[in-house]
Scaffold this motif. Structure first.
Motif, PDB file in Angstrom:
ATOM      1  N   ASN A 533       0.832  -1.168  -0.059  1.00 53.10           N
ATOM      2  CA  ASN A 533       0.315  -0.234  -0.336  1.00 53.10           C
ATOM      3  C   ASN A 533       0.892   0.955  -0.126  1.00 53.10           C
ATOM      4  OD1 ASN A 533      -1.992  -1.321   0.139  1.00 53.10           O
ATOM      5  ND2 ASN A 533      -1.707  -1.622   2.277  1.00 53.10           N
ATOM      6  N   PRO A 534      -0.172   2.794  -0.335  1.00 54.44           N
ATOM      7  CA  PRO A 534       1.207   3.812  -0.211  1.00 54.44           C
ATOM      8  C   PRO A 534       1.626   3.916   1.101  1.00 54.44           C
ATOM      9  CG  PRO A 534      -1.016   4.246  -1.554  1.00 54.44           C
ATOM     10  CD  PRO A 534      -1.425   2.323  -1.040  1.00 54.44           C
ATOM     11  N   PRO A 535       2.240   4.380   1.566  1.00 56.57           N
ATOM     12  CA  PRO A 535       3.577   4.847   3.105  1.00 56.57           C
ATOM     13  C   PRO A 535       2.056   5.822   3.502  1.00 56.57           C
ATOM     14  CG  PRO A 535       4.752   5.791   0.993  1.00 56.57           C
ATOM     15  CD  PRO A 535       3.559   5.028   0.218  1.00 56.57           C
ATOM     16  N   LEU A 536       1.411   5.236   5.196  1.00 56.91           N
ATOM     17  CA  LEU A 536       0.938   6.118   5.813  1.00 56.91           C
ATOM     18  C   LEU A 536       1.125   7.269   6.174  1.00 56.91           C
ATOM     19  CD1 LEU A 536      -0.680   3.804   8.565  1.00 56.91           C
ATOM     20  CD2 LEU A 536      -1.116   4.185   6.109  1.00 56.91           C
ATOM     21  N   ARG A 537       0.150   8.324   6.071  1.00 58.63           N
ATOM     22  CA  ARG A 537       1.246   9.660   7.252  1.00 58.63           C
ATOM     23  C   ARG A 537       0.811   9.829   8.433  1.00 58.63           C
ATOM     24  NH1 ARG A 537      -1.896  13.902   6.187  1.00 58.63           N
ATOM     25  NH2 ARG A 537      -3.215  13.614   4.137  1.00 58.63           N
ATOM     26  N   VAL A 538       0.190  11.137   8.977  1.00 58.58           N
ATOM     27  CA  VAL A 538       0.096  11.434  10.456  1.00 58.58           C
ATOM     28  C   VAL A 538      -0.097  12.184  10.284  1.00 58.58           C
ATOM     29  CG1 VAL A 538       0.775  11.505  12.812  1.00 58.58           C
ATOM     30  CG2 VAL A 538       2.026   9.832  11.476  1.00 58.58           C
ATOM     31  N   LYS A 539      -1.849  12.444  10.456  1.00 53.65           N
ATOM     32  CA  LYS A 539      -2.407  13.887  10.689  1.00 53.65           C
ATOM     33  C   LYS A 539      -2.051  14.267  12.499  1.00 53.65           C
ATOM     34  CE  LYS A 539      -6.561  12.779   8.637  1.00 53.65           C
ATOM     35  NZ  LYS A 539      -7.901  12.796   9.046  1.00 53.65           N
ATOM     36  N   THR A 540      -0.414  15.498  11.929  1.00 53.54           N
ATOM     37  CA  THR A 540      -0.438  15.841  12.826  1.00 53.54           C
ATOM     38  C   THR A 540      -1.346  16.275  14.259  1.00 53.54           C
ATOM     39  OG1 THR A 540       0.703  17.912  11.313  1.00 53.54           O
ATOM     40  CG2 THR A 540       2.077  16.091  12.305  1.00 53.54           C
ATOM     41  N   ASP A 541      -2.413  17.198  13.585  1.00 51.64           N
ATOM     42  CA  ASP A 541      -3.099  17.758  15.227  1.00 51.64           C
ATOM     43  C   ASP A 541      -4.110  17.172  15.178  1.00 51.64           C
ATOM     44  OD1 ASP A 541      -4.707  17.082  12.190  1.00 51.64           O
ATOM     45  OD2 ASP A 541      -5.709  18.198  12.483  1.00 51.64           O
ATOM     46  N   LYS A 542      -4.719  15.871  14.426  1.00 52.89           N
ATOM     47  CA  LYS A 542      -5.088  14.885  15.607  1.00 52.89           C
ATOM     48  C   LYS A 542      -4.081  13.815  16.263  1.00 52.89           C
ATOM     49  CE  LYS A 542      -9.478  13.093  12.991  1.00 52.89           C
ATOM     50  NZ  LYS A 542      -9.709  12.134  13.003  1.00 52.89           N
ATOM     51  N   CYS A 543      -2.828  13.456  16.420  1.00 54.54           N
ATOM     52  CA  CYS A 543      -2.187  12.620  16.987  1.00 54.54           C
ATOM     53  C   CYS A 543      -2.187  13.744  18.240  1.00 54.54           C
ATOM     54  CB  CYS A 543      -0.699  12.840  16.445  1.00 54.54           C
ATOM     55  SG  CYS A 543       0.981  12.019  16.836  1.00 54.54           S
TER      56      CYS A 543
END
Lengths: 600, 193
Positions: A533-543
C-alpha cells in the motif's frame, strides 16, 4: 590481470565454480549463513541439478544417494547444520563413497548470523573424514575440485570447511574447464549395508585410510611451508593465514595448512625444528595446538590468542606483540584510529517495516504469553520493544520445548505458553516436534509464522512455497492438511496485519481444551511479488503524542517535534509499506494513507 | 603498490553490497589484486552493516581494521561516526548526511547525537558530507544513494570516468543504467573537492 580466465568471485561462488569444474551433477543443501551462496551460485549452472532439501540430514542423504549412483555430489550447510547431518556423516565415513562426495560446512566465528560459535573441525576428527580449509576464493575453487580427487582416491566423503570471512569475501580466481567423471553403481552389500557384521569390517578400513591420508598430507599439495624469519614459526590455516601474512609478511616462517584433518605430523615436526619458537594461530578451539602438544612439541596458542570471536590483523599484531615470543625489534605495529567522545547509539538488526511477524508478536506481548521461539528473522521478536520471545535454541526447538514446558507444569502453563516457528524451520525440524505434541498429548499452542519463504538467509524456497530453487513450480505441502493429518482438530489461519483477528484467535486457542496450531500467514514484505500500500502519514493536528504506535517497534515510525513543538508520531515514507498495524493502535485515528487527499 | 582500503558502511538494506561490487570490479579492471568482504544474514535486517574493499599488488586480509581505512564511504551519518576509529590519520570520510534513527533512538532509550559532521571535523578527520538522498531523488530514485556516493568518491581517484562507467554497467541492470549515470554525475558535481 586482464586475463579473461580471471574473475573476482565470492568465496562461496568460487566453491560453486569448483563444483562445476569437478563435474558435480547433483547438489542438495539447506540454506544457512554463511554457506547459502554455494548452492545458489551452483544452481545458476544448467549442468548441475540443485535443490533445497527440508533439512541438512535429508540433503546429505540425498547427496550420498547420488554418489552411490555414481555421480559426483555435494551438500552444503552452516556449522550447526552439520550437527543435524552428523548422523549420516559418521556412518558414511565407514561406507565410503562411489563417485566423489564433498560436504561443505561454513563456520561463523564472531557469530555474525548464528546461535553459537562451534568449531566444525571437531566433526572431522570425530567422524574420521578429511577436512580441507581454503583461505581465499582461489583456494576455495581449487580445493573444491581437489576434494573430489581425494574423495575417490581414498574412498571417503570430504569436508570442505569455509568460514564467514572466506565464504563472504570476493577475491580473484582462475577459471578452468568442466570435466564429468561418471561411475557405475555396483551392488556391494558388505560396503554399503552398515549392520554390525559389516561395520566391524569397515572400521579397520577407516583407521587405515586415516594413516594413508596422513601420508598424503605430508607430501600433497595442500600444506606448505613458507620460510621467512626464524625467531617465530606460525602454524595456521583458513582466514587466520591471511591475517598472519598481513601483519608479518616474510618476517616469520609459516606452515600453512590447507588440510586440517588429519594433520601432517612429520611436516609439523620438521617445521618446529627450524624455528626458535612455535605458535598456532587458529580461530575458536585449540585443535591444531592440542595435536602439536600431544606430539610432545612445545607450542603456544590459546595462551596468546583468544578462543572467542573472530581474529583480525590488529588483534594478531597486538596479542603476538605482547606475548614475548618476538624480539623487541620485530614487534608489529598495531594501528589505531580516532575516537569521538560522543556516545554512538547501537544499531541492532530489527524486523523490517511491514514485517508480518510484528503484529503477531505484539499480540503475544499484549496477552502476556510465554513465547518459546525458534531460528529465523522472527528471533528478532526477542528485541525491545516487543521483547516477546523468551527462548531460542536450535531449529525446531520451540515445539519440542513447549511440549516439555506444558507437561512439566502439569498443564498450568498451557493457557499462556506458545511456540513460534517459521514455515521453513517447521519443515526442517518442527514436524517431528509437532508429532510429539500429537502423540504424547500436551495441550500446547503452536504458531507457525508462515511468510512463504526462508527469510533470514535471503529468500530461499522451501517445501511450503510451491517453488524450487530455480523458481520453477514444485511440490507444495499444505500446512493445514499436514497438521490435521497429525491429529490436530484446531488449525486456525490468521492475518498478522489484522490485530483484532490475531487477538481473538490467540485467546480462543489458548483457552481450548486441546492442542492447537495457529498459522499466521502473510508473505515476507521484502518479496518482490508483494504489492504494498502507499505509505501512511500522520495527521499532526490529530496526533496526541501518546506513543501507542511506538509499542510495535517499527523502524518507519518515530516521535519528532510537531509544528506546535509537541512530540508527534511521524512516518518515514522511504520505509513505510502501508501495512497499517500502527494505525490499529492509534486511539485517535491519526494515521491515514498518503494516497488520501490532503485536508485543507 | 601498498594495499589501499575503502570501507563502505551504512544501514542494512541501503545498497552497500552493490557499491562494494562496483568498486571490486573497478579495481580489478585496473589490474589490481582485490578483496571485497561482505556481510550477509541477520545484520542485514536494518542493522549497522560494513563492507571492506581492499586493493593493491597483493592483498592478504579480507578485512580492514582500526586506523587502516583510506576512505570510509558512509550511507548514513551515525554510521560514519560509528566507524570513524577505522579511518587512517590522513584518511577521508565521504558521507551521506541522511539520518536514519536506530531502534534505541526510536524507542527513546538513546538520543541521535547532534552536529556529527562538525564533531568528526573537530577530531581532525577530513569529512566530505553531502545530501545523497536529495540528489538520488533528483536522479530519479531514492535507491540511487549508493551511486551518488560513488560519484562523489570518484573525485579522489585518478581513474577516468569511462572506466567508472564501464564498472557501473557491469553491476547495474540495463534499465536503471541511465538513472544511475545521472546519480553518479550529480554526486561527482557536489561537495568540496
Amino acid at each position: 590481470m586482464g586475463n579473461e580466465n580471471k574473475r573476482l568471485l565470492l568465496g562461496n561462488a568460487a566453491v560453486a565454480r569448483g563444483l562445476y569444474e569437478a563435474g558435480v551433477t547433483f547438489i542438495s543443501s539447506y540454506p544457512g549463513t554463511p554457506s547459502t551462496e554455494i548452492t545458489e551460485e551452483a544452481a545458476k549452472f544448467d549442468e548441475i541439478y540443485c535443490e533445497w532439501a527440508p533439512n541438512e540430514k535429508v540433503a546429505m542423504e540425498a547427496a550420498f544417494g547420488a554418489s552411490l549412483a555414481g555421480r559426483r555430489s555435494f551438500c552444503g550447510q552452516k556449522h550447526v547444520g552439520l550437527n543435524v547431518a552428523a548422523d549420516p556423516l559418521y556412518t558414511m565415513s565407514y561406507t565410503g563413497v562411489n563417485a566423489g562426495m564433498v560436504i561443505g560446512v561454513a563456520d561463523d566465528a564472531g557469530m555474525h548470523s548464528s546461535q553459537n560459535e562451534q568449531d566444525s573441525r571437531h566433526h572431522a576428527i570425530a567422524a574420521k573424514v578429511p577436512m580441507l580449509e581454503p583461505s581465499d576464493s582461489e583456494e576455495a575453487l581449487c580445493f573444491a575440485k581437489l576434494a573430489f580427487e581425494i574423495s575417490e582416491s581414498f574412498d571417503t566423503p570430504v569436508l570442505l570447511k569455509m568460514c564467514t570471512r572466506v565464504a563472504h569475501s570476493q577475491s580473484v580466481v582462475t577459471l578452468g574447464e568442466r570435466t564429468v567423471p561418471v561411475k557405475d553403481y555396483v551392488k556391494d552389500i558388505a560396503k554399503y549395508v552398515m549392520m554390525p557384521g559389516n561395520a566391524k569390517k569397515r572400521h579397520p578400513f577407516v583407521e587405515e585410510r586415516t594413516r594413508k591420508l596422513i601420508a598424503y598430507a605430508e607430501e600433497g599439495p595442500l600444506n606448505r611451508v613458507e620460510m621467512g624469519g626464524t625467531h617465530l614459526g606460525i602454524i595456521t590455516a583458513s582466514t587466520s593465514y591471511q591475517y598472519v601474512k598481513e601483519v608479518f609478511g616474510d618476517s616469520v616462517s609459516v606452515l600453512k595448512l590447507g588440510m586440517t584433518n588429519p594433520l601432517p605430523e612429520k611436516l609439523i615436526r620438521d617445521f618446529a625444528s627450524q624455528v626458535d619458537k612455535l605458535l598456532v594461530v587458529e580461530e575458536l578451539d585449540p585443535i591444531i595446538e592440542n595435536h602439536v602438544k600431544a606430539m610432545g612439541i612445545p607450542v603456544h596458542g590459546k595462551d596468546v590468542l583468544p578462543m572467542i570471536d573472530e581474529f583480525s590483523q590488529n588483534l594478531i599484531a597486538e596479542k603476538i606483540g605482547a606475548s614475548g615470543l618476538l624480539p623487541a625489534e620485530e614487534i608489529p605495529v598495531v594501528h589505531k584510529g580516532r575516537e569521538l567522545s560522543e556516545a554512538i547509539p547501537v544499531r541492532p538488526p530489527v524486523m523490517c517495516a511491514g514485517c508480518p511477524h510484528r503484529g503477531l508478536f505484539y499480540t503475544l506481548k499484549k496477552n502476556r504469553c510465554t513465547v518459546l521461539g525458534d531460528i529465523g528473522c522472527y528471533t528478532l521478536g526477542a528485541v525491545a520493544p516487543l521483547s516477546s520471545i523468551e527462548m531460542t535454541l536450535c531449529m525446531g526447538a520451540s515445539i519440542g520445548a513447549v511440549h516439555g514446558f506444558n507437561k512439566a507444569t502439569e498443564g498450568e502453563s498451557e493457557n499462556h505458553t506458545v511456540a513460534v516457528i517459521g514455515d521453513s524451520t517447521f519443515m526442517h525440524s518442527g514436524m517431528t516436534g509437532l508429532a510429539n505434541v500429537a502423540y504424547n498429548q500436551s495441550n500446547s499452542t503452536v504458531i507457525i509464522l508462515d511468510n512463504s519463504i526462508t527469510g533470514m538467509t535471503g529468500h530461499q524456497q522451501n517445501p511450503t512455497t510451491g517453488y524450487n530453487i530455480k523458481g520453477d513450480p514444485a511440490g507444495k505441502i499444505d500446512l493445514e492438511a499436514l497438521c490435521r493429518a497429525m491429529g490436530f482438530n484446531r488449525v486456525r489461519v490468521v492475518d498478522p496485519y489484522n490485530l483484532q483477528e490475531c487477538d481473538q484467535v490467540l485467546k480462543e486457542e489458548l483457552a481450548a481444551a486441546e492442542p492447537s496450531v495457529i498459522i499466521s500467514r502473510r508473505p515476507c514484505a521484502l518479496l518482490k511479488y508483494v504489492k504494498h500500500n502507499p505509505p501512511l502519514r500522520v495527521k499532526t493536528d490529530k496526533c496526541i503524542g501518546c506513543k501507542s504506535c511506538m509499542r510495535i517497534g517499527c523502524p518507519a515510525v518515530s516521535m519528532k517535534p510537531g509544528p506546535d513543538g509537541k512530540m508527534k508520531a511521524t512516518i518515514d515514507n522511504t520505509l513505510c509499506v502501508g501495512c497499517g498495524v500502527c494505525a490499529q493502535l492509534c486511539p485517535v485515528d491519526a494515521f491515514v494513507s498518503s494516497a488520501a487527499p490532503e485536508e485543507v | 603498490m601498498n594495499t589501499k582500503n575503502i570501507m563502505i558502511v551504512g544501514v542494512g538494506g541501503q545498497g552497500s553490497l552493490l557499491a562494494s561490487k562496483l568498486l571490486g570490479q573497478l579495481f580489478q579492471m585496473q589490474g589490481f589484486d582485490v578483496k571485497v568482504s561482505e556481510v550477509h544474514g541477520m545484520s542485514q535486517r536494518g542493522g549497522s552493516v560494513v563492507t571492506y574493499v581492499r586493493y593493491g599488488d597483493k592483498v592478504y586480509s579480507p578485512v580492514i581494521d582500526k586506523g587502516e581505512a583510506d576512505f570510509i564511504v558512509s550511507f548514513e551519518l551515525l554510521e560514519a561516526a560509528r566507524w570513524l576509529p577505522y579511518l587512517k590519520p590522513e584518511g577521508v570520510i565521504v558521507t551521506n548526511t541522511q539520518q536514519i534513527d536506530p531502534m534505541p533512538v526510536i524507542t527513546g532509550a538513546a538520543a541521535y547525537p547532534e552536529d556529527l559532521v562538525a564533531k568528526m571535523l573537530e577530531s581532525g578527520a577530513r569529512v566530505d558530507a553531502l545530501d545523497c538522498l536529495k540528489l538520488a531523488e533528483q536522479a530519479g530514485s531514492s535507491k540511487a544513494v549508493n551511486i551518488v556516493l560513488l560519484g562523489r568518491l570518484s573525485h579522489y581517484f585518478d581513474i577516468s570516468e569511462d572506466v567508472w562507467m564501464e564498472a557501473l554497467e557491469k553491476v547495474v541492470p540495463a534499465r536503471f543504467l541511465e538513472m544511475n549515470k545521472l546519480a553518479f554525475a550529480l554526486g561527482k558535481a557536489q561537495g568540496q573537492a
